[in-house]
Design a protein around this motif. Structure first.
Motif, PDB file in Angstrom:
ATOM      1  N   ASN A  77      58.731 -13.426-107.770  1.00 10.84           N
ATOM      2  CA  ASN A  77      58.649 -11.892-107.027  1.00 10.84           C
ATOM      3  C   ASN A  77      58.068 -10.906-107.703  1.00 10.84           C
ATOM      4  O   ASN A  77      57.937 -10.895-109.092  1.00 10.84           O
ATOM      5  CB  ASN A  77      60.136 -11.473-107.142  1.00 10.84           C
ATOM      6  CG  ASN A  77      60.491 -10.339-106.157  1.00 10.84           C
ATOM      7  OD1 ASN A  77      59.907 -10.249-105.033  1.00 10.84           O
ATOM      8  ND2 ASN A  77      61.277  -9.592-106.558  1.00 10.84           N
ATOM      9  N   ARG A  78      57.066 -10.169-107.027  1.00 12.18           N
ATOM     10  CA  ARG A  78      56.336  -9.134-107.440  1.00 12.18           C
ATOM     11  C   ARG A  78      55.075  -9.799-108.321  1.00 12.18           C
ATOM     12  O   ARG A  78      54.284  -8.991-108.843  1.00 12.18           O
ATOM     13  CB  ARG A  78      56.926  -8.249-108.356  1.00 12.18           C
ATOM     14  CG  ARG A  78      58.097  -7.507-107.815  1.00 12.18           C
ATOM     15  CD  ARG A  78      58.963  -6.674-108.561  1.00 12.18           C
ATOM     16  NE  ARG A  78      57.846  -5.894-109.192  1.00 12.18           N
ATOM     17  CZ  ARG A  78      58.347  -4.379-109.640  1.00 12.18           C
ATOM     18  NH1 ARG A  78      59.551  -4.128-109.222  1.00 12.18           N
ATOM     19  NH2 ARG A  78      57.345  -3.791-110.394  1.00 12.18           N
ATOM     20  N   GLN A  79      55.038 -11.097-108.200  1.00 13.64           N
ATOM     21  CA  GLN A  79      53.449 -11.857-108.631  1.00 13.64           C
ATOM     22  C   GLN A  79      52.174 -11.024-107.888  1.00 13.64           C
ATOM     23  O   GLN A  79      52.583 -10.877-106.605  1.00 13.64           O
ATOM     24  CB  GLN A  79      53.623 -13.108-108.718  1.00 13.64           C
ATOM     25  CG  GLN A  79      52.676 -13.706-109.603  1.00 13.64           C
ATOM     26  CD  GLN A  79      52.839 -15.218-109.958  1.00 13.64           C
ATOM     27  OE1 GLN A  79      53.566 -15.751-109.183  1.00 13.64           O
ATOM     28  NE2 GLN A  79      52.510 -15.817-111.042  1.00 13.64           N
ATOM     29  N   VAL A  80      51.270 -10.614-108.468  1.00 11.71           N
ATOM     30  CA  VAL A  80      49.996 -10.066-107.830  1.00 11.71           C
ATOM     31  C   VAL A  80      49.113 -11.100-107.762  1.00 11.71           C
ATOM     32  O   VAL A  80      48.580 -11.707-108.670  1.00 11.71           O
ATOM     33  CB  VAL A  80      49.343  -8.778-108.591  1.00 11.71           C
ATOM     34  CG1 VAL A  80      48.372  -8.232-107.819  1.00 11.71           C
ATOM     35  CG2 VAL A  80      50.601  -7.946-108.790  1.00 11.71           C
ATOM     36  N   ALA A 100      53.923 -12.137 -98.705  1.00 13.61           N
ATOM     37  CA  ALA A 100      54.833 -11.105 -98.799  1.00 13.61           C
ATOM     38  C   ALA A 100      56.230 -11.471 -98.642  1.00 13.61           C
ATOM     39  O   ALA A 100      57.156 -11.195 -99.135  1.00 13.61           O
ATOM     40  CB  ALA A 100      54.665 -10.126 -97.865  1.00 13.61           C
ATOM     41  N   THR A 101      56.301 -12.803 -97.803  1.00 18.90           N
ATOM     42  CA  THR A 101      57.810 -13.184 -97.667  1.00 18.90           C
ATOM     43  C   THR A 101      58.173 -14.049 -98.734  1.00 18.90           C
ATOM     44  O   THR A 101      59.283 -14.256 -99.033  1.00 18.90           O
ATOM     45  CB  THR A 101      57.602 -14.498 -96.444  1.00 18.90           C
ATOM     46  OG1 THR A 101      56.857 -15.489 -96.735  1.00 18.90           O
ATOM     47  CG2 THR A 101      57.096 -13.871 -95.082  1.00 18.90           C
ATOM     48  N   GLN A 102      57.461 -14.215 -99.736  1.00 15.73           N
ATOM     49  CA  GLN A 102      57.791 -14.737-101.157  1.00 15.73           C
ATOM     50  C   GLN A 102      57.923 -13.475-102.048  1.00 15.73           C
ATOM     51  O   GLN A 102      58.100 -13.869-103.409  1.00 15.73           O
ATOM     52  CB  GLN A 102      56.719 -15.612-101.689  1.00 15.73           C
ATOM     53  CG  GLN A 102      56.677 -17.006-100.694  1.00 15.73           C
ATOM     54  CD  GLN A 102      55.731 -17.947-101.126  1.00 15.73           C
ATOM     55  OE1 GLN A 102      54.344 -17.802-100.817  1.00 15.73           O
ATOM     56  NE2 GLN A 102      56.058 -19.014-101.966  1.00 15.73           N
ATOM     57  N   GLY A 103      57.698 -12.415-101.612  1.00 19.35           N
ATOM     58  CA  GLY A 103      57.674 -11.253-102.599  1.00 19.35           C
ATOM     59  C   GLY A 103      56.620 -11.004-103.504  1.00 19.35           C
ATOM     60  O   GLY A 103      56.706 -10.164-104.457  1.00 19.35           O
ATOM     61  N   CYS A 104      55.423 -11.692-103.075  1.00 15.56           N
ATOM     62  CA  CYS A 104      54.303 -11.425-103.803  1.00 15.56           C
ATOM     63  C   CYS A 104      53.508 -10.178-103.155  1.00 15.56           C
ATOM     64  O   CYS A 104      53.543 -10.024-102.009  1.00 15.56           O
ATOM     65  CB  CYS A 104      53.522 -12.569-103.918  1.00 15.56           C
ATOM     66  SG  CYS A 104      54.294 -14.023-104.694  1.00 15.56           S
ATOM     67  N   VAL A 105      52.492  -9.842-103.794  1.00 20.14           N
ATOM     68  CA  VAL A 105      51.496  -8.846-103.682  1.00 20.14           C
ATOM     69  C   VAL A 105      50.362  -9.519-103.360  1.00 20.14           C
ATOM     70  O   VAL A 105      49.899 -10.167-104.146  1.00 20.14           O
ATOM     71  CB  VAL A 105      51.519  -7.453-104.443  1.00 20.14           C
ATOM     72  CG1 VAL A 105      50.285  -6.588-104.091  1.00 20.14           C
ATOM     73  CG2 VAL A 105      52.849  -6.883-104.775  1.00 20.14           C
TER      74      VAL A 105
END
Length: 127
Positions: A77-80, A100-105
């Motif tokens: 989550n929040r990995q860019v 985005a569905t995996q919480g990534c940017v």
């Protein structure tokens, strides 16, 4: 301090990785070609587990290559994810939605400046 990983150590990626290494933020670098890793001449502490980094920079031929690399990756989550390819906007949008569905940017950041600019730390990014 933010940690970075670079995937793709060709002419552009090698210079980017070296500059991040000199800045003390590169923790990992990876390339399909083992000789490219050796040629990058990075610090001994830089390993190949790029998924351990908070920010992943992809310096590969296409957005499709990024998608394939990340298909089964255990992202956090929040990995860019920074796409430094020259990509097609539809491909970038699709990958951004998937991540985005995996919480990534996802950041689409086409670059200009060539290998000399990468070596000098003087690239221009169009994000």
């Amino acid at each position: 301090m933010i940690t970075c990983g670079v995937v793709g150590l060709g002419q552009m990626g090698r210079g980017i990785a070296r500059r991040l290494d000199q800045a003390g933020v590169l923790v990992a670098a990876q390339d399909a070609n083992a000789q490219a890793i050796d040629a990058a001449a990075l610090s001994p502490g830089v390993h190949t587990d790029v998924l351990s980094a908070e920010v992943l920079l992809f310096v590969v031929p296409s957005t499709a290559d990024i998608g394939h690399f990340l298909a089964e990756a255990p992202l956090r989550n929040r990995q860019v994810i920074i796409d430094l390819t020259t990509s097609h906007p539809d491909d970038s949008a699709a990958l951004a939605e998937r991540l985005a569905t995996q919480g990534c940017v996802y950041v689409d950041a086409a670059m200009t400046g060539g290998a000399a600019g990468a070596d000098a730390g003087k690239l221009t990014l169009m994000m």
